[in-house]
Design a protein around this motif. Structure first.
Motif, PDB file in Angstrom:
ATOM      1  N   UNK A  48      -4.562  -9.063   7.623  1.00 51.85           N
ATOM      2  CA  UNK A  48      -5.093  -7.961   6.593  1.00 51.85           C
ATOM      3  C   UNK A  48      -4.789  -6.213   6.803  1.00 51.85           C
ATOM      4  N   UNK A  49      -4.842  -6.063   8.219  1.00 52.71           N
ATOM      5  CA  UNK A  49      -3.996  -3.999   7.816  1.00 52.71           C
ATOM      6  C   UNK A  49      -2.395  -4.448   6.603  1.00 52.71           C
ATOM      7  N   UNK A  50      -1.876  -5.416   7.329  1.00 52.20           N
ATOM      8  CA  UNK A  50      -0.600  -5.697   6.578  1.00 52.20           C
ATOM      9  C   UNK A  50      -1.228  -5.896   5.096  1.00 52.20           C
ATOM     10  N   UNK A  51      -1.952  -6.381   4.541  1.00 51.81           N
ATOM     11  CA  UNK A  51      -1.967  -6.672   3.306  1.00 51.81           C
ATOM     12  C   UNK A  51      -2.345  -4.898   2.534  1.00 51.81           C
ATOM     13  N   UNK A  93       0.806  -1.548   2.623  1.00 55.94           N
ATOM     14  CA  UNK A  93       2.430  -2.538   2.736  1.00 55.94           C
ATOM     15  C   UNK A  93       3.247  -1.223   2.441  1.00 55.94           C
ATOM     16  N   UNK A  94       3.387  -0.062   2.872  1.00 53.95           N
ATOM     17  CA  UNK A  94       4.556   0.903   3.059  1.00 53.95           C
ATOM     18  C   UNK A  94       4.732   0.949   4.900  1.00 53.95           C
ATOM     19  N   UNK A  95       3.730  -0.299   5.664  1.00 55.57           N
ATOM     20  CA  UNK A  95       3.620   0.134   7.506  1.00 55.57           C
ATOM     21  C   UNK A  95       4.083  -1.318   7.942  1.00 55.57           C
ATOM     22  N   UNK A  96       5.249  -1.865   8.577  1.00 49.65           N
ATOM     23  CA  UNK A  96       5.863  -2.230   9.169  1.00 49.65           C
ATOM     24  C   UNK A  96       4.823  -3.042  10.791  1.00 49.65           C
ATOM     25  N   UNK A  97       4.480  -4.244  10.715  1.00 47.36           N
ATOM     26  CA  UNK A  97       3.320  -4.589  11.076  1.00 47.36           C
ATOM     27  C   UNK A  97       4.135  -6.010  12.089  1.00 47.36           C
ATOM     28  N   UNK A  98       4.478  -5.907  13.926  1.00 51.74           N
ATOM     29  CA  UNK A  98       5.512  -6.418  14.038  1.00 51.74           C
ATOM     30  C   UNK A  98       3.777  -7.542  14.974  1.00 51.74           C
TER      31      UNK A  98
END
Length: 321
Positions: A44-47, A50-55
């Motif tokens: 949800x946070x990744x949506x 948009x300018x943050x990378x989630x791994x």
């Protein structure tokens, strides 16, 4: 969101390519149900960011990486900028993860958060973000140096309500504030936009009994929300501001208001977690944007659209209906 079988080299490559952007890494295990819950929050946070990378990184498959970042249990989330660890969250705490991502993402994105303002304007805005503002290393719940830990303890001991900014999360602010205020060290405490000083001065104020007088008394949240709501006859609480909306719903409502020709002000709920969460309860309205006219809630995007389509919007915005 990255969800590949990473190697150590590939992981480091992801960190280096992210540059100064925030990278959020979830060290997880497929057998742990709480990790699944945190992965859902990450999605949800990744949506939203948009300018943050989630791994997502399976901790047991890369023991050398887990050891390097002292991962002793899952879930653990580690936050990186410029390849360096800036914060971490141990355990399945979805609400805290959301708050930390918001704080670190905004802090590290001057172009997004300032809408093109120069550095001095941005610093002034941060300094005045709360009546009592502390620039420190880390956050109040996890100070990252002894001086920051001591000043937080003093403020809490004297029941001082304050907001904070983690200068480790933004090198531009960290260096710029030293020049702006002609004060070379951290932490730095500001009251009503004016520099009070660092730990030594706050200690002196506490010992002399002047600290409570120097800092504004805690403001009741409902009173604060009511004040902000009545800041302008037409007040929009949104993600972003007039110049730069940060979600599609906020962007659409801005277009409608701009076309109406009515003057209005905005409040960026991404800049203030207390307001963001408190307003939902205060108005019994769980989502954003929220539009208020003369202190009364009108509603969100759907209601504003309905008012526009029915021809009633202009009268409502003028407080005539």
């Amino acid at each position: 969101m990255e969800n590949r079988n990473l190697t150590s080299d590939l992981f480091e490559d992801i960190l280096s390519k992210a540059g100064k952007r925030l990278t959020v890494v979830h060290f997880y295990a497929p057998w742990a149900p709480q990790c699944g819950q945190m992965n859902e929050v990450m999605t949800v946070l990744a949506k939203e960011h948009a300018h943050t990378t989630f791994v997502k990184l399976e901790a047991e498959t890369l023991p050398e990486v887990s050891e390097k970042y002292e991962i002793s249990s899952v879930p653990t989330v580690v936050f990186f900028k410029a390849g360096e660890k800036v914060d971490r969250l141990d355990g399945a705490h979805a609400a805290e993860l959301t708050k930390m991502v918001q704080r670190l993402a905004v802090a590290g994105s001057p172009n997004e958060s300032s809408g093109g303002e120069d550095l001095n304007q941005r610093l002034k805005k941060l300094i005045n973000a709360a009546p009592c503002m502390l620039f420190m290393k880390g956050a109040p719940q996890e100070p990252r140096c002894g001086f920051s830990r001591q000043i937080v303890a003093l403020l809490k001991e004297h029941s001082i309500q304050f907001s904070s900014f983690d200068i480790l999360s933004d090198e531009e602010v960290r260096q710029g504030l030293k020049t702006y205020s002609n004060w070379p060290t951290y932490p730095q405490l500001y009251v009503n936009g004016e520099l009070v000083g660092g730990l030594d001065i706050v200690k002196e104020l506490a010992e002399s009994g002047e600290l409570e007088n120097a800092c504004p008394k805690a403001v009741n949240l409902d009173h604060r929300l009511k004040t902000i709501i009545n800041q302008s006859p037409v007040m929009l609480f949104m993600k972003g501001n007039k110049e730069a909306a940060k979600c599609g719903f906020s962007r659409q409502i801005l277009e409608i208001l701009n076309a109406s020709g009515v003057d209005y002000d905005t409040f960026d709920i991404l800049q203030d977690e207390e307001v963001r969460q408190g307003l939902k309860t205060y108005s019994n309205w769980p989502t954003y944007p929220q539009l208020y006219v003369k202190g009364e809630l009108i509603g969100g995007l759907d209601i504003v659209k309905e008012l526009k389509e029915s021809g009633e919007l202009a009268a409502v915005l003028k407080g005539e209906s």
